[in-house]
Design a protein around this motif. Structure first.
Motif, mmCIF file in Angstrom:
data_model
loop_
_atom_site.group_PDB
_atom_site.id
_atom_site.type_symbol
_atom_site.label_atom_id
_atom_site.label_comp_id
_atom_site.label_asym_id
_atom_site.label_seq_id
_atom_site.Cartn_x
_atom_site.Cartn_y
_atom_site.Cartn_z
ATOM 1 N N ASN A 123 -13.704 -14.700 -2.010
ATOM 2 C CA ASN A 123 -14.920 -13.951 -2.480
ATOM 3 C C ASN A 123 -14.104 -12.261 -2.382
ATOM 4 O O ASN A 123 -13.996 -12.082 -1.213
ATOM 5 C CB ASN A 123 -16.022 -13.972 -1.552
ATOM 6 N N ALA A 178 -19.414 -10.192 -0.451
ATOM 7 C CA ALA A 178 -20.664 -11.135 -0.622
ATOM 8 C C ALA A 178 -21.607 -10.375 -1.459
ATOM 9 O O ALA A 178 -22.465 -11.124 -2.392
ATOM 10 C CB ALA A 178 -21.334 -11.460 0.673
ATOM 11 N N ALA A 179 -21.750 -9.166 -1.582
ATOM 12 C CA ALA A 179 -22.822 -8.447 -2.193
ATOM 13 C C ALA A 179 -22.530 -8.464 -3.758
ATOM 14 O O ALA A 179 -23.344 -8.704 -4.595
ATOM 15 C CB ALA A 179 -22.842 -6.882 -1.775
ATOM 16 N N HIS A 184 -20.574 -10.727 -5.308
ATOM 17 C CA HIS A 184 -20.701 -12.187 -5.571
ATOM 18 C C HIS A 184 -22.385 -12.542 -5.939
ATOM 19 O O HIS A 184 -22.705 -12.994 -6.943
ATOM 20 C CB HIS A 184 -20.112 -13.101 -4.625
ATOM 21 N N GLN A 185 -23.160 -12.103 -4.867
ATOM 22 C CA GLN A 185 -24.599 -12.379 -5.211
ATOM 23 C C GLN A 185 -25.118 -11.692 -5.850
ATOM 24 O O GLN A 185 -26.015 -12.170 -6.975
ATOM 25 C CB GLN A 185 -25.404 -11.851 -3.704
ATOM 26 N N ASN A 186 -24.816 -10.442 -6.536
ATOM 27 C CA ASN A 186 -25.264 -9.592 -7.904
ATOM 28 C C ASN A 186 -24.822 -10.317 -8.925
ATOM 29 O O ASN A 186 -25.769 -10.463 -9.896
ATOM 30 C CB ASN A 186 -24.403 -8.140 -7.528
ATOM 31 N N THR A 203 -24.195 -13.637 -9.224
ATOM 32 C CA THR A 203 -24.874 -14.917 -9.359
ATOM 33 C C THR A 203 -26.352 -14.573 -9.812
ATOM 34 O O THR A 203 -26.855 -15.480 -10.935
ATOM 35 C CB THR A 203 -25.124 -15.501 -7.943
ATOM 36 N N LEU A 204 -26.957 -13.621 -9.504
ATOM 37 C CA LEU A 204 -28.461 -13.212 -9.903
ATOM 38 C C LEU A 204 -28.367 -12.646 -11.460
ATOM 39 O O LEU A 204 -29.144 -13.117 -12.042
ATOM 40 C CB LEU A 204 -28.850 -12.127 -8.873
ATOM 41 N N ARG A 256 -28.124 -15.798 -13.573
ATOM 42 C CA ARG A 256 -29.361 -16.660 -13.885
ATOM 43 C C ARG A 256 -30.139 -15.887 -14.724
ATOM 44 O O ARG A 256 -30.795 -16.457 -15.636
ATOM 45 C CB ARG A 256 -30.025 -16.472 -12.340
#
Length: 345
Positions: A324, A327-328, A330-332, A334-335, A338
């Motif tokens: 990764n 984390a930020a 990757h989360q961005n 992923t959102l 979606r």
């Protein structure tokens, strides 16, 4: 005098392959037709022409044909099968100089280009959309391993997850099976995600040099980004399932593209008995020549003994751990994925 006469008798007349073989036979032997061979010869002639004035010095065309034969077969010993009457050391030197020329920056940059202009990008997106209705895609990315002999230095770094030595090659195809980006320099143990994270391609997207709403497709070995769309590992019914179905159909193009590349140049299927540096030249030269064949509409060779379209082994391990980049980020990503699925599927 007798020794000189004996030496002369050792030289054999070299075939004029372009006049002796049909285009179909040339493609089977060298992967290029006669006009294609002449085109590539024009690209490399000044670099590889012999400086010697000896009667039996190799011409640029002969050096190119030796190299094409090696790339087509993967067997150095077959390169002398066209009665050129050359020693193995001469064959090796000819191939080395030709590979050096084919992988010059100006040649690679001429034939392997990532689309940067809005019109080029829009054309790519339209062509990808026609496959399965997946919008906004400029290219599909994947990694593929090319096997090498165990190197002398840093040998362990080249052992991949399948326990053989390799170069892990990142390649991006457009919807017409043109290679639009390639990275051939990383040892086999390097994860696909790391190669992408440290590539110039990522910098293009993250520095906003590529327009928004422009994406790459990658498998689940990559982290999600706003510019890199990966499949849902546990998709919900509805938009996510539809997204995954279109993603799979569209991304399969890169697997077929890798298969075409390796079918055209069989050297990429076996163990390349060269140093990692020279192996990377082989890979890049094959990519350049593949695109030249595509540009000139030169078909794949029709041989029953050639391996067909390759489904790369990365698909079998899509759930591998991702390195990764943050984390930020990757989360961005992923959102964003979606939201993208809910909007378009």
């Amino acid at each position: 005098m007798a020794a000189q006469q004996q030496q002369r008798r050792n030289f054999r007349e070299r075939k004029d392959c372009l006049n002796e073989y049909t285009d179909e036979e040339l493609i089977r032997r060298y992967r290029l037709d006669s006009n294609g061979i002449r085109f590539v010869e024009d690209l490399v002639r000044d670099d590889i022409r012999s400086g010697s004035m000896r009667n039996h010095a190799m011409t640029a065309k002969q050096k190119l044909l030796l190299t094409l034969r090696f790339l087509a077969t993967g067997k150095m010993q077959l390169c002398n099968g066209d009665d050129m009457g050359l020693s193995q050391s001469s064959v090796s030197r000819a191939i080395a100089s030709t590979l050096q020329s084919l992988t010059r920056q100006e040649i690679v940059g001429r034939f392997i280009k990532f689309p940067m202009q809005p019109e080029q990008i829009r054309r790519n997106q339209e062509q990808f959309y026609q496959i399965a209705g997946f919008p906004g895609i400029v290219g599909a990315v994947d990694g593929t391993h090319v096997q090498i002999i165990a190197p002398k230095d840093n040998e362990n770094e080249y052992v991949n997850r399948h326990h053989y030595h390799s170069i892990n090659v990142q390649v991006v195809f457009n919807a017409n099976y043109h290679i639009i980006d390639i990275v051939a320099k990383w040892p086999g143990s390097t994860h696909d995600s790391r190669i992408l994270n440290e590539s110039g391609l990522r910098q293009l997207f993250e520095n906003h040099l590529i327009p928004v709403q422009t994406h790459l497709l990658g498998d689940s070995g990559y982290a999600s980004h706003r510019w890199l769309l990966t499949p849902f590992l546990r998709p919900e019914l509805g938009p996510q399932t539809n997204y995954n179905r279109a993603h799979r159909r569209t991304r399969s193009l890169v697997e077929r593209g890798i298969g075409q590349l390796k079918r055209r140049f069989y050297v990429l299927h076996g163990e390349i008995r060269m140093s990692p540096r020279k192996t990377c030249q082989v890979i890049t030269a094959c990519a350049v020549l593949h695109n030249i064949c595509k540009d000139r509409h030169i078909p794949l060779p029709e041989e029953d003994n050639l391996v067909g379209e390759n489904i790369d082994d990365n698909d079998a391990v899509e759930n591998q751990n991702v390195i990764n980049p943050g984390a930020a980020a990757h989360q961005n990503g992923t959102l964003y994925r979606r939201q993208f699925a809910n909007t378009h599927f």
